[in-house]
Design a protein around this motif. Structure first.
Motif, PDB file in Angstrom:
ATOM      1  N   VAL B  66       0.833  -1.200   0.000  1.00 18.81           N
ATOM      2  CA  VAL B  66       0.000   0.000   0.000  1.00 18.81           C
ATOM      3  C   VAL B  66       0.874   1.260   0.000  1.00 18.81           C
ATOM      4  CG1 VAL B  66      -0.428   0.380   2.476  1.00 18.81           C
ATOM      5  CG2 VAL B  66      -2.251   0.806   0.831  1.00 18.81           C
ATOM      6  N   TYR B  67       1.993   1.214   0.702  1.00 20.49           N
ATOM      7  CA  TYR B  67       2.906   2.352   0.742  1.00 20.49           C
ATOM      8  C   TYR B  67       3.522   2.601  -0.644  1.00 20.49           C
ATOM      9  CZ  TYR B  67       6.556   5.459   2.609  1.00 20.49           C
ATOM     10  OH  TYR B  67       7.362   6.530   2.882  1.00 20.49           O
ATOM     11  N   ALA B  72       3.567   5.626  -5.709  1.00 16.64           N
ATOM     12  CA  ALA B  72       3.498   5.597  -7.175  1.00 16.64           C
ATOM     13  C   ALA B  72       2.416   6.541  -7.675  1.00 16.64           C
ATOM     14  CB  ALA B  72       3.237   4.168  -7.655  1.00 16.64           C
ATOM     15  N   ALA B  73       1.287   6.593  -6.953  1.00 18.37           N
ATOM     16  CA  ALA B  73       0.162   7.442  -7.373  1.00 18.37           C
ATOM     17  C   ALA B  73       0.471   8.918  -7.125  1.00 18.37           C
ATOM     18  CB  ALA B  73      -1.112   7.034  -6.623  1.00 18.37           C
ATOM     19  N   ASP B  74       1.202   9.213  -6.052  1.00 21.52           N
ATOM     20  CA  ASP B  74       1.506  10.600  -5.694  1.00 21.52           C
ATOM     21  C   ASP B  74       2.850  10.638  -4.976  1.00 21.52           C
ATOM     22  OD1 ASP B  74       1.726  13.158  -4.778  1.00 21.52           O
ATOM     23  OD2 ASP B  74      -0.149  13.171  -3.641  1.00 21.52           O
ATOM     24  N   PRO B 140      -6.245  -2.665   2.942  1.00 22.19           N
ATOM     25  CA  PRO B 140      -7.095  -3.105   1.833  1.00 22.19           C
ATOM     26  C   PRO B 140      -6.220  -3.636   0.695  1.00 22.19           C
ATOM     27  CG  PRO B 140      -6.831  -0.752   1.697  1.00 22.19           C
ATOM     28  CD  PRO B 140      -6.105  -1.196   2.941  1.00 22.19           C
ATOM     29  N   TYR B 141      -6.750  -4.592  -0.050  1.00 23.19           N
ATOM     30  CA  TYR B 141      -6.030  -5.119  -1.204  1.00 23.19           C
ATOM     31  C   TYR B 141      -6.642  -4.473  -2.435  1.00 23.19           C
ATOM     32  CZ  TYR B 141      -3.759  -8.344  -4.381  1.00 23.19           C
ATOM     33  OH  TYR B 141      -2.993  -8.880  -5.378  1.00 23.19           O
ATOM     34  N   VAL B 142      -5.902  -3.543  -3.053  1.00 26.84           N
ATOM     35  CA  VAL B 142      -6.464  -2.652  -4.059  1.00 26.84           C
ATOM     36  C   VAL B 142      -5.475  -2.412  -5.182  1.00 26.84           C
ATOM     37  CG1 VAL B 142      -8.033  -1.411  -2.513  1.00 26.84           C
ATOM     38  CG2 VAL B 142      -5.619  -0.756  -2.634  1.00 26.84           C
ATOM     39  N   ASP B 143      -5.961  -1.866  -6.298  1.00 24.35           N
ATOM     40  CA  ASP B 143      -5.054  -1.531  -7.390  1.00 24.35           C
ATOM     41  C   ASP B 143      -4.922  -0.007  -7.516  1.00 24.35           C
ATOM     42  OD1 ASP B 143      -7.346  -0.664  -8.650  1.00 24.35           O
ATOM     43  OD2 ASP B 143      -7.521  -2.434  -9.921  1.00 24.35           O
ATOM     44  N   PHE B 147      -6.072   4.452  -5.495  1.00 21.21           N
ATOM     45  CA  PHE B 147      -5.285   5.602  -5.038  1.00 21.21           C
ATOM     46  C   PHE B 147      -5.645   6.873  -5.803  1.00 21.21           C
ATOM     47  CE2 PHE B 147      -3.202   1.801  -3.754  1.00 21.21           C
ATOM     48  CZ  PHE B 147      -3.036   2.041  -2.401  1.00 21.21           C
ATOM     49  N   ALA B 148      -6.038   6.681  -7.064  1.00 15.69           N
ATOM     50  CA  ALA B 148      -6.586   7.819  -7.804  1.00 15.69           C
ATOM     51  C   ALA B 148      -7.852   8.305  -7.096  1.00 15.69           C
ATOM     52  CB  ALA B 148      -6.876   7.413  -9.243  1.00 15.69           C
ATOM     53  N   ALA B 149      -8.664   7.361  -6.625  1.00 15.75           N
ATOM     54  CA  ALA B 149      -9.900   7.718  -5.913  1.00 15.75           C
ATOM     55  C   ALA B 149      -9.596   8.408  -4.584  1.00 15.75           C
ATOM     56  CB  ALA B 149     -10.749   6.472  -5.690  1.00 15.75           C
ATOM     57  N   LEU B 150      -8.541   7.936  -3.889  1.00 11.45           N
ATOM     58  CA  LEU B 150      -8.152   8.599  -2.641  1.00 11.45           C
ATOM     59  C   LEU B 150      -7.798  10.062  -2.917  1.00 11.45           C
ATOM     60  CD1 LEU B 150      -5.849   6.220  -0.527  1.00 11.45           C
ATOM     61  CD2 LEU B 150      -8.322   6.545  -0.406  1.00 11.45           C
TER      62      LEU B 150
END
Lengths: 460, 460
Positions: B66-67, B72-74, B140-143, B147-150
């Motif tokens: 998750v980290y 990667a997203a931001d 959470p196990y997410v793609d 993170f774009a949604a966060l």
């Protein structure tokens, strides 16, 4: 009664509890008679006490069980184990130093092994040549009736009923796993008409209709009979000669060397309990409890057996017809039927031996790194290791319990819990246990191997 | 983006890989992206290579995953872990020393924890009070879409869309495991109409028909908003004050303290992948491979997952829908459905911790006897233990690999593989790793306990 117990095989079928140096007959899985049943845990109770550990004195091995049963049936019985070098330490550890052992210097199939053990009985133990001897595998799971039958077999041979007297086991189903003995009549004792190889189930059914019996590899003969065959086939003169030439002997089975050429063979029908515990499936059927060692089963487990030699708990949930076996060699989780196909998988596991029983106690590998190994060594009271050295590794001992003495390059000194002994490569060393003594051994080197060992005589 | 990751729970549901001090988010079970797939073993081939070990660098934990995804997203994201003292070492070990951690001195439920972390962001990290922050569980196990949604959630809060902006997860089935958020409309962003507790399946179906969304505990707010609530409810003045009074604060949840009293709440609908990996059943679904660690499955295994942290092989035969998990804490063998009922069984296992990640590396118990414990200690390069002593035990260290320095009662000396250091009870000691360093520690005493430890300052 004279009896030769054949203790063979490395037995990978019961991996991870059996391995190259611990054969299945040494695993302690049977509850000794007259041990306290009230101490038995409730495996279905999550809050219950953990089950007794393997090391517990309330359990015995196949070897210990059969030896105890023989001695109970005939306290005067002369028992000789016919086995290879690698099992000698474990046999002494489990049965004490008093038991007779005919050690095969190398493996040479059953005729040389039986000839050597028979010569041992005659030439070393002084048993007269006209006495009979019973040969029997070390690992059948049987009750008292079997030993009474062995005694009858011995008496039949002693009386000269036939040159060879076999035990024929009354079949309980048309097994494809055993050879069959076809007797001339269905009498309790009969002449053997013929032998049959392992059949398919339909053929097995025909054999059984004819009165056929399973060949469990149990037979009796007079010592003079086998020594005479050994004279002809192996140029036997005496035990020492046979022993010294053992590695030059041709590999030949007792069946091929003796049985096939012998016209005068009788068979005695045995109808009592007899089980061959060669697979996890059959072995777990003989267990009195579902759990050995630290394990808990939840209430939805059905026909699950757990044998746990590790010092950590096992939790099983929602399983059916499964065996779980764990030791420092590995962990098996198998459907019971499937467990009989284990051998090729175990053959493919390339692994060092993690646990071994020695004449002086036992050792267990705790950790293996590239250039080090950490081992827990337990010496029984009054015992000691060989005096030895290593070329390519240093060792550090930290004594964690007990009292004893170390000898390092000839210097003896007393040791107790907390003492640390360092031994550089090349240095000769041993430890003598005055009480039960445990130590942690750290091995350090680039090329750690069990073969890196020189043994020396020690005068103490 | 500012983000607070809530890292909680001791998580016995994933025993034996999670325990009192190792929460599930620290278990390394996920294959890192861009690692070499050709090295992947064929689990069905008995002669195949054993699978990569857990320690292998090709795997990462939930926390690390998750980290990495956030960064990667931001790449500019300010990430703060809100957690208890017991997890600080493991977080530093897995994410490095640079990550922000708001340490709760004790457990005081979610409102004090979120207030403390928010104060930490403002008062310690210097984030302005008018900036928004996203709060999100660590597991959470997410793609990437998540993170774009966060980030969108953060922007909505930043723009003042509402005092609180929640993420509502689009339900994939009428789950009874989650609370539901009922929005006023089915728009992507909507005002919240009401919240619902975990329903039964029929009620869940009604909620979903109304446009209801799962409440995954993800929300955003402006720092000033929560600090104002903390001022009212906790008499917050600054971070240091809140931290020092933390143990006196009332336990109260964020829902109860904030959400229930707030009329101005919006929800943003999230339709991407989102999994809650709280049980073995759900966790194994997310695994890319059936085997982690040294294990072989025969060809009759169906839907079997093995996670093996032990250094010994596991062989699975003829199993269906089973998870096998093994660590130095114990071994679980469970039907996957049944594995969700694990907790009371694990609660009943009274056990010392056998493995722990520390800020300086890790330790593993190799052997425990009545008056001794043998432990393998691994220090990461450049790290050291606390300088400490014990009242009731002596210790012996044998260095097995690497280089470093020991300090014993103030005396520093260099150490390397093969060196032995003995420390009597009362003696102050530490070891500093100049390279990765491993040692075997033997503890000796009548009353060995993790609580028998005094720490000292060390000037080096």
């Amino acid at each position: 009664m004279n009896i030769i117990l054949l203790s063979g095989g490395s037995g990978k079928r019961l991996w991870p509890l059996s391995n190259d140096i611990r054969s299945k007959q040494f695993i302690k899985i049977f509850k000794k008679p007259n041990t306290d049943a009230s101490a038995s845990p409730n495996a279905n109770n999550p809050a219950g006490q953990k089950a007794a550990a393997f090391a517990d004195d309330t359990y015995e091995s196949m070897l210990q069980r059969v030896y105890r049963q023989i001695k109970a049936a005939d306290p005067e019985a002369t028992v000789t184990l016919a086995t290879g070098k690698s099992q000698v330490s474990a046999i002494h550890n489990q049965l004490g130093e008093g038991v007779g052992i005919s050690v095969e210097p190398c493996r040479r199939d059953t005729f040389p092994a039986i000839a050597l053990a028979t010569a041992y009985l005659h030439d070393v133990k002084g048993i007269p040549a006209d006495e009979a001897v019973v040969v029997c595998p070390v690992d059948p799971y049987v009750d008292e009736g079997y030993f009474a039958a062995l005694h009858q077999l011995w008496e039949l041979a002693q009386q000269g009923t036939a040159n060879l007297v076999l035990m024929g086991i009354h079949p309980t189903y048309p097994s494809e796993k055993y050879g069959y003995i076809i007797p001339e009549t269905k009498d309790t004792v009969a002449k053997v008409s013929t032998f049959k190889e392992k059949p398919d189930a339909a053929t097995a059914r025909q054999y059984i209709d004819q009165g056929g019996l399973w060949n469990g590899g149990v037979f009796a003969y007079k010592i003079s009979y086998v020594l005479e065959r050994a004279r002809q086939l192996l140029a036997y003169t005496d035990y020492a000669d046979l022993f010294s030439r053992y590695d030059t002997l041709t590999k030949i089975s007792f069946d091929y060397a003796v049985v096939e050429h012998e016209p005068d063979i009788a068979v005695m029908r045995f109808t009592g309990e007899w089980k061959d515990l060669g697979t996890w499936n059959t072995l777990t059927e003989a267990m009195e409890e579902n759990v050995l060692g630290d394990a808990r089963l939840n209430e939805t487990c059905r026909n699950v057996h757990v044998l746990n030699e590790l010092g950590i708990p096992i939790l099983a949930m929602g399983l059916q017809d499964v065996v779980i076996a764990a030791s420092s060699e590995g962990i098996l989780v198998a459907d019971k039927e499937q467990s009989s196909y284990i051998k090729p998988f175990v053959d493919a596991i390339d692994q060092q031996v993690m646990f071994a029983e020695k004449s002086w106690g036992q050792y267990q590998v705790l950790d293996a790194e590239e250039n080090s190994m950490t081992i827990k060594v337990t010496l029984n009271s009054g015992h000691r290791m060989n005096y030895h050295s290593h070329d390519k590794r240093d060792e550090v001992w930290t004594v964690v319990s007990g009292k004893g003495r170390t000898i390092v390059d000839g210097m003896e000194q007393p040791v107790k819990a907390g003492d640390v002994i360092t031994m550089a490569a090349g240095c000769k060393h041993t430890v003598i246990a005055d009480t039960k003594l445990q130590l942690i051994e750290v091995q350090l080197g680039n090329d750690i191997s069990v073969n890196d060992k020189h043994k020396y005589e020690l005068e103490i």
